[in-house]
Scaffold this motif. Structure first.
Motif, PDB file in Angstrom:
ATOM      1  N   GLY A 217      63.802 -14.219 109.536  1.00 62.30           N
ATOM      2  CA  GLY A 217      62.386 -14.450 109.219  1.00 62.30           C
ATOM      3  C   GLY A 217      62.176 -15.280 107.965  1.00 62.30           C
ATOM      4  O   GLY A 217      61.421 -16.245 107.957  1.00 62.30           O
TER       5      GLY A 217
ATOM      6  N   LEU B  40      57.438 -11.088 105.671  1.00 61.82           N
ATOM      7  CA  LEU B  40      58.815 -11.157 105.174  1.00 61.82           C
ATOM      8  C   LEU B  40      59.182  -9.942 104.328  1.00 61.82           C
ATOM      9  O   LEU B  40      58.320  -9.269 103.774  1.00 61.82           O
ATOM     10  CB  LEU B  40      58.979 -12.417 104.320  1.00 61.82           C
ATOM     11  CG  LEU B  40      58.626 -13.736 104.996  1.00 61.82           C
ATOM     12  CD1 LEU B  40      58.860 -14.884 104.033  1.00 61.82           C
ATOM     13  CD2 LEU B  40      59.430 -13.932 106.262  1.00 61.82           C
TER      14      LEU B  40
ATOM     15  N   GLN C 170      63.303 -18.766 108.469  1.00 63.91           N
ATOM     16  CA  GLN C 170      62.346 -19.489 109.310  1.00 63.91           C
ATOM     17  C   GLN C 170      61.164 -19.978 108.481  1.00 63.91           C
ATOM     18  O   GLN C 170      60.705 -21.104 108.637  1.00 63.91           O
ATOM     19  CB  GLN C 170      61.825 -18.578 110.431  1.00 63.91           C
ATOM     20  CG  GLN C 170      62.799 -18.402 111.565  1.00 63.91           C
ATOM     21  CD  GLN C 170      62.193 -17.654 112.741  1.00 63.91           C
ATOM     22  OE1 GLN C 170      60.990 -17.565 112.886  1.00 63.91           O
ATOM     23  NE2 GLN C 170      63.041 -17.108 113.576  1.00 63.91           N
ATOM     24  N   GLN C 171      60.685 -19.103 107.574  1.00 66.15           N
ATOM     25  CA  GLN C 171      59.537 -19.500 106.768  1.00 66.15           C
ATOM     26  C   GLN C 171      59.908 -20.647 105.830  1.00 66.15           C
ATOM     27  O   GLN C 171      59.123 -21.577 105.636  1.00 66.15           O
ATOM     28  CB  GLN C 171      58.995 -18.284 105.993  1.00 66.15           C
ATOM     29  CG  GLN C 171      57.628 -18.481 105.371  1.00 66.15           C
ATOM     30  CD  GLN C 171      56.533 -18.748 106.386  1.00 66.15           C
ATOM     31  OE1 GLN C 171      56.558 -19.740 107.100  1.00 66.15           O
ATOM     32  NE2 GLN C 171      55.555 -17.863 106.461  1.00 66.15           N
TER      33      GLN C 171
ATOM     34  N   LYS D 193      52.657 -16.349 109.833  1.00 65.43           N
ATOM     35  CA  LYS D 193      53.861 -15.995 110.589  1.00 65.43           C
ATOM     36  C   LYS D 193      54.741 -17.224 110.682  1.00 65.43           C
ATOM     37  O   LYS D 193      54.245 -18.294 111.010  1.00 65.43           O
ATOM     38  CB  LYS D 193      53.464 -15.546 112.001  1.00 65.43           C
ATOM     39  CG  LYS D 193      53.961 -14.153 112.335  1.00 65.43           C
ATOM     40  CD  LYS D 193      53.552 -13.756 113.742  1.00 65.43           C
ATOM     41  CE  LYS D 193      54.619 -14.147 114.719  1.00 65.43           C
ATOM     42  NZ  LYS D 193      54.158 -14.105 116.101  1.00 65.43           N
TER      43      LYS D 193
END
Lengths: 438, 279
Positions: B178, B206, B181-182, B120
């Protein structure tokens, strides 16, 4: 699939699922409404109690913020005062100011003939009036041998009488006043020589046996110093303990034992902490009685379990993904705690701490045990001066027989509440500020 | 059809501890080598005698059904499992010549060399800049603010995020999408300058577009870094990796070139898994 098979077994008489659902629907909504109503009722009950409490306290206490003063024309007679040199502070300090007040009163009310009547007459003005006279003479030495009109502090019986009187003389609370004294006061009222002013004394002086001279400042300072000691000790110790227990301590019998004990301590009656403080801080370490330092130490002990428990909960609620992220980058355990866990847990820890401090601020019982219940007139200047605290002051005043202390008790409660609200607001503001850092 | 799966179930739940790894676990140019690894959670054994090499600048994919131990194995490679009290690890882990679990091996130094990206996206609740700058800061990699700025920019560029965030470096990292963010987490990991990057199902949270971007990124990153990736997506494993390891119930069943694994697996369990008969 399942529904079909059941219907096939029992035949067409079986009502369809949707009919059954619809049949129960009304009942379910009713139950839901009832459920909601219980909550609303609970809140209304709480609000009603709060309103009653506040109405009562404010209704009783608001009059304490005004104080009755009487207008007296006094003559700073050098002989009566026994002052030969007006620039000598010592002479000014020991001068007999009450003598000139008495003579001024005698002049106005010539019907006071006997010693007893005269004593009653002198009793109309508070003996605190001397300080007003001295102050004005010190500020203006030219007043010596002059006649000046001054508003002097009235005695508490007059204060109570005048405040309860309103427009109708018959409604007034006479109390200890005799008919002659009442007549004198009425004369003042007729001649508009009496009025109510904002009661600065209440906020600037310490306790007194005379209600009209009694103030809350001593108790406020005492509470403040006690609370400062409590905050300075219990927050860092509580957070450190919580961090150790949550992040470092191995899970074994000893930590279980400590945890159980912390939970138990949170439920121990506060007077026990008072006894502990008496035995250890005063008995063993021979610290002084009645001082905010000991009060703060005792209240710290009382607050610590609350802070540790809430801090642990706050630390536990920091998502492990954040810890993993920091550890994965090669942060050391201490860096993970200082850079990530504590900042994120801080709002939660503060919430618990605020509850603890508010509880400490309102605590009376443990303070009684360590002598903070003493009658202390001087305003404490530090943590090692004898002091009392707001809740103890309320307790002391509520015990006093003078009628004028009733309104002061309520006023002191208002001050305590204001103190609490200010503190909580500050803490909530602080929490919001910390939370805003995402 | 149904009965067939059931038959297979009984076949695959049989005791696998006697099985030997097929294929080739060794690499000529190994960056990390693990030998005879056993991992226990309390009494339960999660990894049975696994040996595996990760070659330099190689992408190794670890696949297998849920609970097969692939994530556990990955997390052991930079000692993330140290934080789990009940976890006990046996075996030999080496990063080049260094013993990862040697008592004198500093875990902080190890994690600076072996970075990890989690399933996550977990950016710190700080600004984008601070997220990337955190690693270099704690390790003291930047002598000045200018150095730090440069590290942040380079890392964000490598993670393919620079163009999207260069105007809002002070915005919170948690405010990104998302996929962004990753990539921020990847940038954060490469900012420390690790030799190996471990990825624990980095795309499972994702959408396909973000996944495609990250996969593209992995291909670029493998030029400078050695990558071990755990994934549930066999397509992903096929696309990004050079070698694939198939885990099953804590055993490493097969390691081979990715092409070989997906076209002509040696072991019947591997074949059963990649053809979708269980998983």
């Amino acid at each position: 699939m399942k529904n079909e098979s059941i219907q096939n077994k029992d035949g067409a008489a079986k009502p369809s699922t949707i009919d059954l659902v619809n049949k129960n629907l009304a009942k379910r909504y009713r139950a839901e409404k009832r459920f909601k109503a219980y909550g609303v009722a609970a809140i209304l009950f709480g609000l009603a109690c709060l309103v009653i409490l506040f109405t009562d306290i404010i209704g009783k206490g608001h009059s304490a913020f005004l104080q009755t003063y009487v207008y007296v024309e006094v003559n700073y007679d050098a002989d009566a005062l026994d002052i030969s040199n007006v620039n000598d502070p010592q002479q000014l300090a020991i001068a007999d100011y009450s003598a000139i007040v008495k003579s001024a009163l005698r002049e106005q009310f010539t019907d006071a003939k006997s010693r007893k009547q005269r004593r009653n007459l002198y009793g109309l003005v508070s003996n605190g009036a001397s300080f007003t006279l001295r102050e004005s003479l010190e500020n203006n030495p030219a007043l010596l041998n002059q006649t000046v009109g001054l508003w002097l502090l009235a005695d508490d019986d007059i204060d109570t009488y005048y405040k309860s009187r309103g427009d109708n003389k018959d409604d007034a609370f006479v109390g200890r006043l005799n008919p002659q004294q009442v007549a004198w006061v009425e004369t003042w009222i007729d001649q508009k020589q009496i009025k109510k002013r904002f009661n600065t004394t209440f906020f600037t002086s310490g306790d007194s046996r005379e209600p009209e001279q009694a103030g809350i400042m001593g108790a406020m300072a005492g509470s403040l110093f006690t609370l400062l000691v409590t905050i300075a000790l219990s927050f860092p110790i509580g957070v450190a303990a919580a961090v150790y227990l949550e992040e470092y301590a191995p899970k074994n019998k000893i930590t279980d034992f400590i945890e159980v004990n912390i939970n138990n301590l949170a439920a121990v009656p506060s007077i026990i902490f008072g006894l502990l403080g008496l035995a250890i801080f005063i008995g063993y370490f021979e610290m002084h009685r009645s001082i905010p330092l000991v009060g703060g130490l005792v209240l710290s002990l009382m607050t610590l379990p609350t802070i540790i428990i809430s801090s642990r909960a706050a630390i536990k609620s920091v998502p492990s993904s954040i810890r993993d992220a920091a550890l994965g980058l090669g942060a050391s355990k201490m860096q993970v705690i200082l850079h990530h866990v504590l900042p994120l847990a801080m709002p939660g820890m503060l919430t618990g701490a605020i509850i603890g401090f508010a509880q400490a601020l309102g605590e009376t019982a443990p303070l009684l045990m360590i002598g903070m219940v003493a009658f202390i007139v001087d305003i404490p200047g530090g943590v090692s001066d004898p002091a009392t605290a707001l809740p103890v002051q309320i307790f002391l005043w509520s015990d006093s027989p003078e009628r004028a202390f009733v309104e002061r008790t309520s006023a002191a409660i208002m001050v305590l509440l204001a103190f609490l609200i200010t503190m909580n607001t500050a803490a909530i503001w602080l929490r919001k500020r910390l939370e805003r850092r995402w | 059809m149904k009965t067939k799966i059931n038959e297979n179930d009984t076949q695959i739940t049989q005791d696998v501890s006697t099985l030997q790894t097929v294929g080739n676990v060794f690499s000529d140019n190994a960056k990390m080598s693990m030998r005879n690894v056993n991992v226990f959670y309390d009494d339960k054994q999660a990894i049975h005698d696994v040996s595996l090499d990760i070659g330099k600048n190689e992408v190794v994919a670890m696949i297998g059904p849920s609970g097969c131990g692939k994530s556990t194995f990955l997390r052991c490679m930079n000692r993330m499992n140290d934080t789990i009290d009940s976890c006990r690890i046996e075996g030999d882990f080496r990063l080049e010549k260094d013993d990862i679990y040697h008592p004198k091996q500093d875990v902080v130094a190890l994690r600076a060399r072996v970075g990890i990206v989690f399933q996550k996206p977990n950016p710190f609740p700080k600004s984008i800049y601070d997220n990337v700058a955190y690693g270099p800061k704690v390790h003291g990699l930047a002598a000045s603010k200018t150095d730090l700025d440069e590290i942040v920019e380079v890392s964000l560029r490598k993670a393919g995020l620079w163009a999207e965030v260069k105007d809002r470096l002070t915005a919170p990292g948690t405010g990104l999408s998302g996929g962004q963010q990753q990539r921020l987490c990847i940038a954060r990991t490469i900012a420390v300058g690790p030799e190996v990057i471990l990825m624990d199902e980095p795309c499972s949270a994702l959408d396909p577009i973000a996944t495609a971007k990250i996969e593209e990124l992995m291909a670029e990153l493998s030029q400078n870094f050695t990558i071990a990736i755990v994934t549930h997506s066999m397509q992903q494993a096929a696309r990004v990796s050079q070698r694939t390891a198939y885990f099953h119930m804590g055993k490493l069943i097969e390691v081979n070139d990715t092409k070989r694994v997906f076209t002509n697996p040696e072991h019947e369990l591997t074949e059963a898994y990649i053809t979708g008969r269980f998983g």
